[in-house]
Motif scaffolding. Structure first.
Motif, mmCIF file in Angstrom:
data_model
loop_
_atom_site.group_PDB
_atom_site.id
_atom_site.type_symbol
_atom_site.label_atom_id
_atom_site.label_comp_id
_atom_site.label_asym_id
_atom_site.label_seq_id
_atom_site.Cartn_x
_atom_site.Cartn_y
_atom_site.Cartn_z
ATOM 1 N N GLU A 45 0.617 -1.191 0.067
ATOM 2 C CA GLU A 45 0.302 0.077 -0.173
ATOM 3 C C GLU A 45 0.821 1.339 -0.005
ATOM 4 O OE1 GLU A 45 -2.549 -0.269 3.455
ATOM 5 O OE2 GLU A 45 -4.183 -1.326 2.556
ATOM 6 N N THR A 46 1.886 1.313 0.564
ATOM 7 C CA THR A 46 2.738 2.446 0.783
ATOM 8 C C THR A 46 3.929 2.587 -0.259
ATOM 9 O OG1 THR A 46 4.418 1.231 2.487
ATOM 10 C CG2 THR A 46 2.428 2.525 3.337
ATOM 11 N N ARG A 214 2.529 6.395 6.171
ATOM 12 C CA ARG A 214 3.115 6.824 4.940
ATOM 13 C C ARG A 214 2.982 8.054 4.560
ATOM 14 N NH1 ARG A 214 5.302 8.318 1.122
ATOM 15 N NH2 ARG A 214 5.136 7.638 -0.691
ATOM 16 N N VAL A 215 1.850 8.997 4.900
ATOM 17 C CA VAL A 215 1.733 10.238 4.689
ATOM 18 C C VAL A 215 2.611 11.195 5.487
ATOM 19 C CG1 VAL A 215 -0.018 12.242 4.978
ATOM 20 C CG2 VAL A 215 -0.928 10.004 3.963
ATOM 21 N N ALA A 216 2.639 10.714 6.781
ATOM 22 C CA ALA A 216 3.546 11.555 7.609
ATOM 23 C C ALA A 216 5.207 11.563 7.453
ATOM 24 C CB ALA A 216 3.513 11.041 8.999
ATOM 25 N N ALA A 217 5.565 10.102 7.134
ATOM 26 C CA ALA A 217 6.963 9.979 6.421
ATOM 27 C C ALA A 217 7.079 10.813 5.324
ATOM 28 C CB ALA A 217 7.052 8.536 6.220
ATOM 29 N N ASP A 218 6.343 10.884 4.275
ATOM 30 C CA ASP A 218 6.479 11.605 3.226
ATOM 31 C C ASP A 218 6.720 13.110 3.459
ATOM 32 O OD1 ASP A 218 6.858 11.215 0.344
ATOM 33 O OD2 ASP A 218 4.790 12.057 -0.066
ATOM 34 N N ARG A 235 13.358 7.332 10.086
ATOM 35 C CA ARG A 235 12.322 8.165 9.826
ATOM 36 C C ARG A 235 11.825 7.990 8.501
ATOM 37 N NH1 ARG A 235 11.597 8.601 14.000
ATOM 38 N NH2 ARG A 235 11.345 10.522 15.556
ATOM 39 N N LYS A 236 12.406 6.757 7.876
ATOM 40 C CA LYS A 236 11.762 6.336 6.710
ATOM 41 C C LYS A 236 10.750 5.659 6.832
ATOM 42 C CE LYS A 236 16.146 6.004 4.222
ATOM 43 N NZ LYS A 236 17.178 5.293 3.377
ATOM 44 N N SER A 237 9.583 5.486 5.868
ATOM 45 C CA SER A 237 8.433 4.970 6.147
ATOM 46 C C SER A 237 8.727 3.284 6.526
ATOM 47 C CB SER A 237 7.496 5.116 5.007
ATOM 48 O OG SER A 237 8.073 4.343 3.877
ATOM 49 N N ARG A 238 9.308 2.669 5.892
ATOM 50 C CA ARG A 238 9.535 1.262 6.146
ATOM 51 C C ARG A 238 10.034 0.981 7.568
ATOM 52 N NH1 ARG A 238 13.585 -1.173 3.756
ATOM 53 N NH2 ARG A 238 14.523 0.530 2.829
ATOM 54 N N TYR A 239 10.667 1.894 8.049
ATOM 55 C CA TYR A 239 11.073 1.409 9.542
ATOM 56 C C TYR A 239 10.116 1.723 10.293
ATOM 57 C CZ TYR A 239 14.057 2.287 13.790
ATOM 58 O OH TYR A 239 14.629 2.145 14.906
ATOM 59 N N MET A 240 9.457 2.802 10.228
ATOM 60 C CA MET A 240 8.242 3.101 10.933
ATOM 61 C C MET A 240 6.886 2.045 10.694
ATOM 62 S SD MET A 240 7.887 7.025 10.946
ATOM 63 C CE MET A 240 7.684 7.658 9.335
#
Length: 292
Positions: A45-46, A214-218, A235-240
């Protein structure tokens, strides 16, 4: 027509199983395959690694929110609205969440003195939620370094709602959620996005958490790059996503704070599967050993 999906190193390691070194779920309602399924779904999804660099698709819940460099009030407002709708939807859309959120507020306020102690606070809140009739547990996720992200662990609370039809809904409860999204030298635009995250405690469905991340990481990526800063791995989306949606160990056994005791087999709230894989030290099995 054949459709090909490119998976990164982190997901391939999870698909291989134990070789990746990632802890599997030990919850009574969530086995390793379910956790992996959820993580892969969130990953799809992300977007993949390219998405983190600004070329991947936007997630559901952030339609019309492009991943381009640069920022502005309009873009920030759209991102903030997406985050707000995902983490704090209208009451009529999810009545169970509203009741749960009210119980969480009562529990966190009652245990406010323990908040700075982290693990003790989460266990105390979990005890209160279980006493109120909710299937709450303490979850600990763990992941290895892979694909540009660093290894780490994280702990939060989850609540499993009674199954309405076929699948039970899982809610993430985390008082440190907003802190996990903060970045250095945040722009005014990113501050608007961050302000859309509940300040005290987040109570949201796990799929909504994934989309909001995903939105916040972007937005965080654009904020950092506007200052010429690199995006750190954490702070990457995959980490979070790994923190809140990756494989985890779940326990409903919460000893009273400060006692240092471990529930015995058959005690209320003991998650046997969780204890069996090492989430808790094995209890004494003989009367003599218990006396010692």
């Amino acid at each position: 027509m054949a459709v090909y999906i490119r998976l990164d190193d982190a997901v391939r390691a999870l698909l291989r199983g134990g070789g990746g070194g990632v802890s599997v779920s030990s919850g009574s309602e969530h086995d390793a395959s379910e956790c992996l399924s959820g993580l892969v779904q969130a990953f799809l999804e992300t977007g993949d690694v390219a998405g983190e660099e600004g070329t991947g698709p936007a997630s559901k819940g952030g339609e019309g929110y492009e991943s381009e460099d640069g920022d502005g009030p309009g873009r920030a407002a759209a991102a903030a609205e997406s985050v707000r709708e995902l983490l704090d939807p209208p009451a009529e859309e999810d009545p169970f969440r509203i009741r749960l959120a009210a119980a969480v507020v009562v529990a966190t306020e009652a245990e406010a003195a323990l908040r700075r102690y982290g693990a003790e606070f989460r266990r105390a809140v979990t005890r209160r939620l279980r006493a109120a009739g909710y299937d709450a547990g303490v979850c600990k996720s763990r992941w290895e370094a892979s694909g540009g992200i660093t290894a780490g662990t994280y702990e939060y609370i989850d609540v499993v709602a009674p199954a309405a039809r076929e699948k039970k809904s899982r809610y993430i409860v985390d008082a440190e959620f907003r802190a996990g999204l903060e970045v250095a030298r945040a722009t005014a635009e990113y501050a608007v996005v961050l302000a859309a995250v509940p300040a005290s405690v987040v109570v949201a469905r796990e799929e909504s958490v994934g989309r909001a991340l995903r939105v916040a990481a972007d937005a965080a990526r654009r904020s950092l790059r506007s200052h010429g800063l690199h995006v750190p791995p954490w702070r990457k989306s995959r980490y979070m996503l790994a923190k809140w949606l990756g494989p985890y160990k779940r326990s409903t056994a919460t000893s009273p704070a400060g006692t240092g005791t471990v529930p015995m087999p058959g005690a209320a709230g003991l998650d046997v599967k969780c204890r069996a894989v090492g989430f808790f030290p094995p209890p004494a099995t003989t009367p003599a050993a218990r006396i010692k």
